[in-house]
Write a protein that holds these residues in place. Structure first.
Motif, PDB file in Angstrom:
ATOM      1  N   TYR A 131      -9.457  -1.156   3.057  1.00 24.09           N
ATOM      2  CA  TYR A 131      -8.043  -1.082   2.659  1.00 24.09           C
ATOM      3  C   TYR A 131      -7.858  -0.053   1.560  1.00 24.09           C
ATOM      4  O   TYR A 131      -6.836   0.614   1.461  1.00 24.09           O
ATOM      5  CB  TYR A 131      -7.591  -2.475   2.219  1.00 24.09           C
ATOM      6  CG  TYR A 131      -6.173  -2.586   1.722  1.00 24.09           C
ATOM      7  CD1 TYR A 131      -5.876  -2.465   0.360  1.00 24.09           C
ATOM      8  CD2 TYR A 131      -5.117  -2.845   2.602  1.00 24.09           C
ATOM      9  CE1 TYR A 131      -4.578  -2.591  -0.103  1.00 24.09           C
ATOM     10  CE2 TYR A 131      -3.812  -2.977   2.141  1.00 24.09           C
ATOM     11  CZ  TYR A 131      -3.556  -2.844   0.787  1.00 24.09           C
ATOM     12  OH  TYR A 131      -2.258  -2.989   0.334  1.00 24.09           O
ATOM     13  N   PRO A 140      -2.875   1.415  -2.572  1.00 18.98           N
ATOM     14  CA  PRO A 140      -3.753   0.275  -2.244  1.00 18.98           C
ATOM     15  C   PRO A 140      -4.245  -0.480  -3.481  1.00 18.98           C
ATOM     16  O   PRO A 140      -4.547  -1.670  -3.409  1.00 18.98           O
ATOM     17  CB  PRO A 140      -4.925   0.919  -1.500  1.00 18.98           C
ATOM     18  CG  PRO A 140      -4.905   2.361  -1.890  1.00 18.98           C
ATOM     19  CD  PRO A 140      -3.480   2.703  -2.164  1.00 18.98           C
ATOM     20  N   LYS A 193       0.837  -1.205   0.000  1.00 17.97           N
ATOM     21  CA  LYS A 193       0.000   0.000   0.000  1.00 17.97           C
ATOM     22  C   LYS A 193       0.865   1.244   0.000  1.00 17.97           C
ATOM     23  O   LYS A 193       0.599   2.203  -0.735  1.00 17.97           O
ATOM     24  CB  LYS A 193      -0.890  -0.020   1.241  1.00 17.97           C
ATOM     25  CG  LYS A 193      -1.929   1.088   1.297  1.00 17.97           C
ATOM     26  CD  LYS A 193      -2.912   0.813   2.450  1.00 17.97           C
ATOM     27  CE  LYS A 193      -3.962   1.889   2.561  1.00 17.97           C
ATOM     28  NZ  LYS A 193      -4.908   1.602   3.665  1.00 17.97           N
TER      29      LYS A 193
END
Lengths: 259, 729, 392
Positions: free
Chosen positions: B167, B144, B139
């Motif tokens: 996320y 991400p 990430k």
């Protein structure tokens, strides 16, 4: 077919026109009875794909112990490990069995399997899920059948249903396999094709167990007759044929003395 | 990875716990006493516990028979509409999945090369830490979006989605584009619903296009179909192969692969040109109804005969029979019919046929305009903050390459291809849960190449399946008989999946895994539940029902449920059935259902058909010993003449070659298939040596499948691959 | 003591060592079979649950029918001139039955429960009856052979008791033999759907019993020539010739019964129209019945040792063929099942057969089995290839 054979309490009705060969019944039975991976109590029989493209047909039906009214295996079993109980279920006592496999040859429906992969094998055979019946449940195969191809109930109910289905559906064969074979069984098959085409064994209507008993029951008579006849011959020859014996004896005795 | 546990040891592990004690450790005490009181479970902890099957996506209700802490038998739950007391072969075999000696019982970390299968066991702490660390690194370094998430739809999907949305990745792959994108997209555009419900009570005429219901089993629906036939309904079934469904059909149409749409379009032509449909009735709900005769004029049965190989007379007759049955005629939507790119158009034609018969317009008719998934029950959920906005484009091309594909369907195979091309950006990590993309995606070699490009792969799985075999970390999920999952709503009833035995080894539910992973990713706030039970309690909150009752009965019917809707509503832009779809037109596609020529096999080539068998679920169950016991040997079907030309007999090995791969597999010579086709059952040929029963059994058709994607629905055309077959010496 | 044994072993004819080796191999294979189970060592399957072992057992029991036939001739019909052949014949019978029991033990799936037929009776079962009769008859055979082992003076009293019991024991023996020889046929009465009609009949027991008498007499005749060549001892050929006269009668009645039954059940057409089954049936009838009837009708053949050996071997071969047909080759095949015996099955059989010959040879060597027989006189070099004990 006397010998007081009573009809069983229960019956199966299996309709090959409804069976889709999903084999849920096979898996359910294996799970229910913890059957070894190398043997089975129930298996599929079928026509295989018949005909030539595109005029094809295919029928299947599960097959297991027919629970005969006068079971051949029960009559034949050396140690009486196979018995027919009062409800007409042919049950197997795994503790008695000696693995002689006579039942496998005696059964005209080719039902008993033996788990030959084991060091000490036993017979593997449907017992109509006796334990489930005692709990008020249907046999495992019936309970899970997706299409109702396998049905279960009292013998009268199933036979009635079979005849009714046949009337309603002219595509089904006249012959209800299992009704009269081997003197009558508790498993009835409906099918759009002959049982020959489904690869079912061709079984005649007389009870082979009855034939067997007709002969085995003569044992005491034969034993008695043999003993009596032999004794009779012996006594007759001993007391009425004495002179004859002495004549034949002598030439041999002289020969031996010379040798 | 050596799994030293034999089957016998396995059963010993499970058989140790004393019943009542075992029960106490995973069901709240309140449940035990209630259960005992109601006689559901006896004092030894023996009895039947209701739960849900997970051997396929139909999710039948199950009554699990438990004895001495072991599951000994599975029965269908009579209360569940999907099972109605019955279970298919896979459902019945479920306990062998739980007791499979090849199960992963502890988190694993890879120590050898990818694909070597060398793992070391570790604790959950370490495993989750490694996964979180890698995911955070990706990430940070790449954003991400460089992390891919994929899962085949299941009950814990909401929390999987929760994880990926929290996320911040837009890249979400499901199996849908390998399954029913064509159907869902077509029905969304035409009816405004994802999938119409089916009702076999009064149906008189059933047109099945593919959808081999007798082998691609959906327990209750398969039973209903056979019963309808028994009752006298006529089944007409289109398939190049004589399947078990064909054996039950009154008429089997051995249609050329990829030409179903032509057949159906010709049927439509016959119906509209001769006004066989009740046009006044239909007109109320179908836009542009009067234009139809002109639009469909060219699709005559004679035209269709040339394409499909089916006599025009037959097509004409079937069209009339269909129309004569009026609203009791059903054109079954299936999943993807012939599995070609033009399957989308085929599904549009099916939607059209149903509209013309009026079945979907009849309340309680054989087709319903409401999805079987639709429900008025609204479950609660834990509170959570809003998701971060995912800025990056989706790698699977939705919607920038595929404007009409719904986001939740996606185009999974496109995502895989994007890994290889790195276009529009390179993906670096892959989190897989309850899915086996190595087997499922077309062109297995490509999938393996894509895996090689990954920096990090984590897999949540129950067994060492093929994708787990290539993973860096394997997180073992408890089998479905050992875990809670979010509640399952069917109609206006709520069903529970609950553990019936203690989990084997050191395994956990997905709910737990996602939450623990979420915590380590700094996403605690999105997983505001203590444990599985707490999650379920939060789900039950808006409803009138206790977890205890639900656990005992397996189902609750909330009073808040209002029952069936009165009005038939189509969720389309016009509010009517859009056989003519403006949406399609604006996107640059034909607004009417139309014919698209499928590719034809070259000289000496055969269509490679894919399909299911009643004893397996895709590639998930080949290791289940009970199913393996009763399966047919995996072989490639060849017609008698095709085989004779190549000097092939049944059980000979043959080499099958496609543009992307090659396999060697045994042959089955049969009359039950067109001579221009070959067929392989899906899901065999596993590469994972961790599947000791399934490994190297048969061959995988995914090695052969070329990736063909329908630009409209994103559906993968699995049967569009052509192959050559020759005898292998 | 050990010295004596070593000396004795040195003097042993080479053939004995060969036999012992085969027995050893068979024995090891047998142990493996017990350990690994039937599935691993045999090709028995669902379509053929019985194989070469059962067919062998049936043939061996028929062959061993010489014991009861001869006992009847000597003791019931009181043709005492045939007495010299009794012990060799009874010994053959005893080792024969022992081999049957050994193979049966091998064949039982649950050999660990072989005694179950004693404690769990099924009076309707032919196999139950066979088991008991064979068990009891073996006892009779031991009894009949016992004088051979009890020659020493200290057994005089015992011998007298034994002699007194002779007639009842013989009657029991012949009755038991009649029962089990016929019951081996009864075994197949339940298989009316499987056994081909050329062999199937409700009177199979009668056929088996008749043919066992024929086979038994043939065994005595054949044994006579073999013991003459191998051991240098035999029954006087004139007596052998007399026995030979029985064959055409016994086999004649058997032939009439068999063919008659086929006509009675209107199955006579099957004799020539059943393909492979016809071939086997006709072969069995020609080899075991028709040819021997013709041959044994000729005096010159009866009087000649070689000729009578060949002719009686035909009877034994033919009846063995009948047993194989009834229990194996005459069974209608079941789709998908084939059976060919494994090497292990054949090795065990070979071991058992060698054991039969070995046991017979060793007992004859050390015990006066051939005591009453005539000695071979016409060979200048030796009285026989293998010396036997003839001490009184």
């Amino acid at each position: 077919m006397s010998d007081n054979i009573h009809k069983g309490k229960y019956g199966f009705l299996i309709d090959a026109s409804l069976c889709i060969d999903c084999r849920s019944c096979l898996v359910a039975c294996s799970a229910e009875h913890n059957v070894s991976m190398s043997s089975t109590r129930i298996w599929m029989k079928g026509t295989g794909v018949m005909g030539n493209f595109p005029d094809l047909s295919l029928y299947t039906a599960p097959f297991h112990c027919m629970h005969c009214d006068d079971p051949s295996c029960v009559s034949a079993c050396t140690v009486g490990a196979l018995q027919r109980n009062e409800d007409g279920i042919v049950v197997y006592d795994a503790h008695r069995c000696i693995g002689c496999r006579y039942c496998m040859y005696a059964c005209p429906f080719e039902v008993p399997n033996m788990n030959l992969q084991e060091q000490l094998p036993l017979i593997v055979k449907c017992d109509m899920c006796e334990d489930r019946l005692n709990q008020g449940l249907e046999p495992a195969c019936t309970a899970t059948c997706l299409t109702g191809a396998i049905q279960f109930g009292t013998r009268e109910e199933m036979l009635q249903k079979a005849h009714k289905r046949r009337e309603e559906n002219p595509d089904l064969c006249d012959h209800i396999y299992g009704e009269h074979e081997n003197g009558g069984t508790s498993t009835f098959y409906l099918s759009p094709v002959s049982c020959d085409e489904l690869c079912f064994p061709c079984v005649e209507t007389h009870s082979t167990a009855y034939s067997n008993r007709q002969v085995t029951h003569t044992t005491p008579t034969v034993a008695g007759a043999a003993a009596l006849t032999l004794s009779g011959i012996f006594l007759a020859l001993k007391y009425f044929g004495k002179s004859g014996d002495e004549k034949t004896d002598r030439p041999e005795e002289t020969k031996e003395k010379q040798a | 990875m050596k799994n030293s546990i034999s089957r016998r040891d396995f059963l010993k592990i499970t058989g140790n716990t004393a019943g009542a004690l075992a029960l106490g450790s995973f069901i709240p005490p309140e449940v035990i006493s209630t259960a005992l009181e109601s006689g559901f479970i006896d004092s030894q902890g023996n009895g039947y516990i209701p739960t849900l099957c997970e051997m396929c996506v139909w999710r039948c209700g199950v009554l699990a028979k438990v004895q001495d802490g072991r599951v000994v038998k599975l029965e269908g739950n009579p209360e569940h509409p999907h099972s109605k007391g019955r279970l298919c072969a896979r459902g019945q075999s479920g306990l062998m999945t739980t007791y499979d000696p090849d199960r992963v019982l502890q988190p694993l970390v890879r120590v050898g090369k990818r694909g070597e299968g060398k793992f070391r066991k570790t604790s959950w702490e370490e495993a989750l830490d490694i996964v979180a660390e890698n995911m955070l690194q990706i990430k940070e370094k790449y954003g991400p979006e460089a992390m891919l998430f994929s899962s085949t739809h299941n009950l814990s999907q909401t929390q999987f989605e929760n994880l990926l949305f929290a996320y911040g990745s837009p890249n979400y792959g499901t199996q849908r584009s390998l399954c029913f994108n064509s159907m869902v997209t077509a029905f969304l555009l035409t009816y405004g619903i994802e999938e119409p419900s089916r009702n076999y009570d009064d149906v008189e005429f059933i047109l099945l296009t593919g959808r081999n219901l007798a082998e691609a089993i959906s327990t209750s629906e398969t039973g209903e179909l056979i019963n309808a036939i028994k009752r006298g309904a006529k089944l007409v079934y289109l398939d190049p192969r004589f399947t078990k469904t064909a054996a039950k059909a009154e008429e089997w149409i051995p249609i050329r692969p990829g030409t179903d749409a032509a057949f159906l379009l010709a049927m439509i032509q016959v119906i509209v040109s001769e006004e066989l449909a009740d046009c006044d009735f239909v007109r109320q709900y179908v836009d542009h109804c009067d234009d139809m005769p002109e639009v469909f004029k060219k699709y005559t049965p004679e035209w269709a005969e040339g394409i499909t190989g089916i006599p025009a007379k037959t097509i004409d007759r079937i069209a009339r029979e269909y129309a004569a049955a009026k609203q009791n005629a059903m054109a079954h939507p299936g999943w993807r019919t012939s599995n070609f790119v033009n399957s989308f158009q085929t599904e549009r034609a099916i939607a059209t046929l149903n509209a013309l018969s009026g079945n979907v317009l009849t309340p309680g008719g054989c087709l319903g305009a409401e999805s079987p998934e639709a429900s008025s029950v609204r479950l609660g959920k834990p509170p959570q903050p809003a998701y971060p906005r995912a800025v990056a484009k989706r790698l699977d091309g939705v919607p920038w390459k595929y404007p009409l594909v719904p986001l939740k369907l996606g185009v999974f195979q496109e995502m895989r291809d994007a890994i290889l091309t790195g276009d529009p950006y390179q993906a670096h990590g892959w989190f897989v849960s309850r899915q086996n993309p190595v087997q499922a995606l077309p062109d297995r070699n490509r999938t393996l190449q894509a895996l090689e490009k990954m920096d990090f792969i984590a897999v949540v799985d129950v067994i060492m399946n093929d994708t787990s075999w290539y993973a860096d970390v394997v997180l073992p999920e408890s089998s479905y008989l050992e875990r809670y999952d979010p509640l399952h709503v069917v109609g206006d009833e709520v069903f529970i999946r609950q553990p019936v035995i203690e989990p084997q080894g050191d395994t956990h539910s997905a709910l737990w895994i996602y939450k623990e992973l979420g915590k380590r990713l700094g996403l605690e706030d999105y997983f505001q539940y203590q444990d599985e039970e707490d999650y379920l309690l939060q789900q039950l909150e808006p409803l009138d029902g206790s977890l205890a009752t639900l656990s005992i009965n397996g189902v609750i019917k909330p009073e808040s449920a209002s029952g069936k809707k009165e009005e038939i509503v189509f969720n389309t832009p016009t509010g009517k059935i859009e056989i003519y779809s403006e949406t399609l037109g604006r996107a640059g596609f034909s607004p009417w259902p139309t014919w698209e020529d499928p590719p034809l096999p070259a000289e000496g080539e055969l269509y490679l058909l894919s399909g299911k068998v009643g004893q397996h679920t895709q590639s998930a169950t080949q290791n289940n010993q009970l199913l393996h016991k009763y399966e047919d040997k995996p072989r490639i079907w060849l017609h008698t003449s095709t085989a004779a030309e190549r000097n092939i007999k049944t059980d000979d090995y043959v080499r099958v070659t496609s543009p992307v791969g090659e396999i060697v597999v045994r042959a089955l010579v049969t009359e039950a298939i067109r001579s221009d086709c070959a067929f392989m059952a899906f899901g065999y040929g596993h590469r994972s040596k961790g599947l000791r029963t399934a490994y190297a059994n048969g061959a995988s058709d995914s090695d052969l499948h070329v990736t063909f994607t329908d630009p409209i629905s994103g559906g993968q055309a699995l049967s569009q691959t052509c192959v050559t077959v020759k005898k292998e010496d | 003591m050990i010295q004596k044994i070593i000396e004795e072993l040195r003097r042993m004819p080479k053939a004995v060592y060969v036999l012992a080796l085969i027995v050893a191999i068979g024995g090891l294979t047998a142990l493996y079979r017990l350990y690994a189970g039937l599935g691993a060592t045999t090709n028995l399957n669902k379509g053929y649950p019985w194989g070469v072992w059962i067919s062998f057992d049936l043939s061996m029991v028929a062959f061993s029918g010489g014991a009861f036939t001869l006992a009847a001739i000597v003791y019931i019909f009181q043709k005492k001139e045939f007495h010299p052949a009794v012990f060799p014949t009874v010994l053959t019978g005893l080792v024969g039955y022992t081999s049957v029991l050994v193979i049966l033990f091998m064949d039982l799936g649950r050999w660990d429960r072989f005694y179950h037929f004693v404690i769990y009776p099924n009076i309707h079962s032919a196999l139950f009856e066979v088991s008991w009769c064979i068990l009891l008859y073996s006892t009779v055979l031991v009894y009949e052979l016992s004088p051979v082992f009890l020659k020493q003076p200290r057994f005089r009293k015992l011998n007298r008791i034994i002699k007194k019991m002779t007639i009842p024991m013989v009657i029991a023996g012949v009755t038991l033999s009649t029962l089990h020889q016929s019951s081996l046929g009864t075994l197949f009465v339940v298989m009316s759907n499987r056994l081909h009609p050329l062999w199937y009949s409700m009177i199979l027991p009668v056929f088996f019993w008749m043919s066992s008498i024929g086979s038994g007499v043939a065994m005595v005749i054949a044994g006579s020539t073999v013991s003459y060549w191998v051991f240098g001892r035999s029954l006087n050929q004139k007596l052998v010739e007399k026995l030979g006269r029985l064959i055409p009668w016994i086999m004649g009645v058997y032939l009439t019964a068999k063919i008659g039954e086929l006509f009675f059940t209107n199955e006579q057409n099957l004799i020539f129209s059943s393909g492979k089954f016809s071939f086997l049936f006709i072969l069995e009838m020609i080899v075991g019945v028709i040819l021997p009837i013709i041959l044994f009708s000729i005096r010159k053949i009866r009087e000649n040792r070689l000729a009578s050996l060949i002719s009686s071997s035909l009877v034994i071969l033919g009846i063995s063929l009948n047993r194989f047909n009834t229990s194996w080759w005459g069974m209608k095949p079941i789709e998908g099942y084939k059976y060919i015996p494994t090497i292990a099955e054949l090795l065990i059989l070979a071991g058992v057969l060698s054991g039969v010959i070995l046991a017979f040879t060793l007992v004859s060597r050390y015990f006066p089995v051939f005591e009453e027989t005539e000695k071979r006189t016409n060979t200048p070099i030796s009285a026989g290839k293998i010396p036997v004990n003839t001490t009184k």
